[in-house]
Design a protein around this motif. Structure first.
Motif, PDB file in Angstrom:
ATOM      1  N   ALA A  40      99.998  55.966  40.324  1.00  0.00           N
ATOM      2  CA  ALA A  40      98.951  55.421  41.189  1.00  0.00           C
ATOM      3  C   ALA A  40      98.297  54.208  40.539  1.00  0.00           C
ATOM      4  CB  ALA A  40      97.903  56.474  41.490  1.00  0.00           C
ATOM      5  N   GLN A  41      97.943  53.258  41.380  1.00  0.00           N
ATOM      6  CA  GLN A  41      97.251  52.053  40.934  1.00  0.00           C
ATOM      7  C   GLN A  41      95.930  51.961  41.698  1.00  0.00           C
ATOM      8  OE1 GLN A  41      99.853  48.691  41.390  1.00  0.00           O
ATOM      9  NE2 GLN A  41     101.552  49.741  40.440  1.00  0.00           N
ATOM     10  N   PRO A  42      94.889  52.703  41.269  1.00  0.00           N
ATOM     11  CA  PRO A  42      93.661  52.834  42.041  1.00  0.00           C
ATOM     12  C   PRO A  42      92.855  51.557  42.185  1.00  0.00           C
ATOM     13  CG  PRO A  42      93.416  53.857  39.894  1.00  0.00           C
ATOM     14  CD  PRO A  42      94.848  53.467  40.029  1.00  0.00           C
ATOM     15  N   ASP A  43      93.106  50.563  41.375  1.00  0.00           N
ATOM     16  CA  ASP A  43      92.318  49.344  41.445  1.00  0.00           C
ATOM     17  C   ASP A  43      92.761  48.392  42.553  1.00  0.00           C
ATOM     18  OD1 ASP A  43      92.115  49.270  37.854  1.00  0.00           O
ATOM     19  OD2 ASP A  43      90.763  50.192  39.305  1.00  0.00           O
ATOM     20  N   LYS A  44      93.845  48.708  43.230  1.00  0.00           N
ATOM     21  CA  LYS A  44      94.335  47.831  44.306  1.00  0.00           C
ATOM     22  C   LYS A  44      93.441  47.973  45.528  1.00  0.00           C
ATOM     23  CE  LYS A  44      98.693  46.736  42.692  1.00  0.00           C
ATOM     24  NZ  LYS A  44      99.687  45.784  43.055  1.00  0.00           N
ATOM     25  N   THR A  45      93.148  46.855  46.181  1.00  0.00           N
ATOM     26  CA  THR A  45      92.173  46.832  47.259  1.00  0.00           C
ATOM     27  C   THR A  45      92.720  46.217  48.537  1.00  0.00           C
ATOM     28  OG1 THR A  45      90.431  46.554  45.608  1.00  0.00           O
ATOM     29  CG2 THR A  45      89.839  46.056  47.868  1.00  0.00           C
ATOM     30  N   LEU A  46      92.393  46.859  49.649  1.00  0.00           N
ATOM     31  CA  LEU A  46      92.672  46.342  50.988  1.00  0.00           C
ATOM     32  C   LEU A  46      91.429  45.614  51.473  1.00  0.00           C
ATOM     33  CD1 LEU A  46      94.170  46.160  53.733  1.00  0.00           C
ATOM     34  CD2 LEU A  46      93.222  48.434  54.244  1.00  0.00           C
ATOM     35  N   LEU A  47      91.587  44.369  51.901  1.00  0.00           N
ATOM     36  CA  LEU A  47      90.484  43.608  52.485  1.00  0.00           C
ATOM     37  C   LEU A  47      90.634  43.637  54.002  1.00  0.00           C
ATOM     38  CD1 LEU A  47      88.021  41.750  52.308  1.00  0.00           C
ATOM     39  CD2 LEU A  47      89.592  39.822  51.940  1.00  0.00           C
ATOM     40  N   VAL A  48      89.673  44.256  54.675  1.00  0.00           N
ATOM     41  CA  VAL A  48      89.659  44.336  56.135  1.00  0.00           C
ATOM     42  C   VAL A  48      88.740  43.224  56.631  1.00  0.00           C
ATOM     43  CG1 VAL A  48      89.176  45.768  58.153  1.00  0.00           C
ATOM     44  CG2 VAL A  48      90.009  46.837  56.030  1.00  0.00           C
ATOM     45  N   ILE A  49      89.331  42.240  57.295  1.00  0.00           N
ATOM     46  CA  ILE A  49      88.594  41.071  57.797  1.00  0.00           C
ATOM     47  C   ILE A  49      88.531  41.184  59.308  1.00  0.00           C
ATOM     48  CG2 ILE A  49      88.555  38.554  57.947  1.00  0.00           C
ATOM     49  CD1 ILE A  49      90.365  38.548  55.410  1.00  0.00           C
ATOM     50  N   TRP A  50      87.320  41.058  59.871  1.00  0.00           N
ATOM     51  CA  TRP A  50      87.186  41.256  61.309  1.00  0.00           C
ATOM     52  C   TRP A  50      86.260  40.220  61.951  1.00  0.00           C
ATOM     53  CZ3 TRP A  50      82.390  42.176  63.439  1.00  0.00           C
ATOM     54  CH2 TRP A  50      81.374  42.516  62.537  1.00  0.00           C
ATOM     55  N   HIS A  51      86.481  40.042  63.238  1.00  0.00           N
ATOM     56  CA  HIS A  51      85.547  39.316  64.094  1.00  0.00           C
ATOM     57  C   HIS A  51      85.526  40.019  65.435  1.00  0.00           C
ATOM     58  CE1 HIS A  51      84.349  36.269  67.131  1.00  0.00           C
ATOM     59  NE2 HIS A  51      83.322  36.290  66.317  1.00  0.00           N
ATOM     60  N   SER A  52      84.342  40.116  66.024  1.00  0.00           N
ATOM     61  CA  SER A  52      84.208  40.802  67.308  1.00  0.00           C
ATOM     62  C   SER A  52      83.059  40.215  68.101  1.00  0.00           C
ATOM     63  CB  SER A  52      83.952  42.292  67.060  1.00  0.00           C
ATOM     64  OG  SER A  52      83.967  43.017  68.251  1.00  0.00           O
ATOM     65  N   ARG A  53      83.232  40.116  69.404  1.00  0.00           N
ATOM     66  CA  ARG A  53      82.149  39.716  70.308  1.00  0.00           C
ATOM     67  C   ARG A  53      81.672  40.890  71.153  1.00  0.00           C
ATOM     68  NH1 ARG A  53      81.608  34.271  70.343  1.00  0.00           N
ATOM     69  NH2 ARG A  53      83.440  33.025  69.891  1.00  0.00           N
ATOM     70  N   THR A  54      82.572  41.803  71.444  1.00  0.00           N
ATOM     71  CA  THR A  54      82.237  42.884  72.379  1.00  0.00           C
ATOM     72  C   THR A  54      82.230  44.260  71.718  1.00  0.00           C
ATOM     73  OG1 THR A  54      84.533  43.209  73.036  1.00  0.00           O
ATOM     74  CG2 THR A  54      83.253  41.583  74.299  1.00  0.00           C
ATOM     75  N   GLY A  55      82.454  44.306  70.427  1.00  0.00           N
ATOM     76  CA  GLY A  55      82.403  45.553  69.689  1.00  0.00           C
ATOM     77  C   GLY A  55      83.747  46.215  69.443  1.00  0.00           C
ATOM     78  N   ALA A  56      84.779  45.863  70.199  1.00  0.00           N
ATOM     79  CA  ALA A  56      86.069  46.532  70.049  1.00  0.00           C
ATOM     80  C   ALA A  56      86.692  46.258  68.686  1.00  0.00           C
ATOM     81  CB  ALA A  56      87.025  46.113  71.161  1.00  0.00           C
ATOM     82  N   SER A  57      86.812  45.016  68.307  1.00  0.00           N
ATOM     83  CA  SER A  57      87.430  44.685  67.021  1.00  0.00           C
ATOM     84  C   SER A  57      86.604  45.227  65.859  1.00  0.00           C
ATOM     85  CB  SER A  57      87.600  43.172  66.881  1.00  0.00           C
ATOM     86  OG  SER A  57      88.514  42.689  67.825  1.00  0.00           O
TER      87      SER A  57
END
Length: 163
Positions: free
Chosen positions: A2-19
């Motif tokens: 396992a490599q616990p230091d690896k990170t997922l970056l979740v990048i979002w934009h939303s106008r209506t709340g769905a994204s």
């Protein structure tokens, strides 16, 4: 191993709340191995520090949202040649088919030499009138579960060194 230091970056934009809701669900699925940032706040340093990316945005006028595009515009050249081979996936909140937004993100990812690590999730809200397009969106629970599973899968792939 396992490599616990690896990170997922979740990048979002939303106008209506769905994204935003779908990005939040993916972030929750990734547990403590993710960072959740609105597209307006993402810097080149954020991209360099992450090991994989999940881009979540609405389809607007058959393209990705302007704020997501602006994030790519600001960060593209500063990280070019420095993030090659990292994994990415996408979630699109669509009013129709989401294909235009997906195609744009795929072209940018290709320029960065990113690797797609999951099939796109495109959620069609079938919003075709001004009222339905601008209305707040309720994302079905089964869709949020799918987003959580995607976040978990990418996070686990990072931890195991698959991506």
């Amino acid at each position: 191993m396992a490599q616990p230091d690896k990170t997922l970056l979740v990048i979002w934009h939303s106008r209506t709340g769905a994204s935003e809701a779908m990005a939040q669900a993916a972030y929750e699925g990734a547990e403590d191995r993710a960072v959740l940032l609105p597209a307006a706040d993402v810097t080149s340093e954020d991209l360099l520090e992450a090991d994989a990316y999940l881009f979540v945005c609405p389809e607007n006028l058959a393209t990705m949202s302007g704020m997501m595009k602006e994030m790519f515009d600001r960060t593209y050249y500063p990280v070019l040649g420095r993030i090659e081979g990292r994994g990415f996936a996408t979630i699109i909140a669509a009013g129709s088919d989401g294909a235009g937004a997906q195609r744009q993100i795929d072209r940018i990812a290709k320029g960065w030499r990113l690797r797609r690590v999951a099939e796109p999730i495109i959620v069609n809200f079938d919003a075709q009138t001004p009222r339905t397009i601008l209305a707040p969106k309720a994302v079905p629970e089964h869709t949020l579960d799918q987003c959580r599973e995607l976040g978990a899968a990418i996070s686990e792939g990072l931890a195991l060194g698959v991506f």
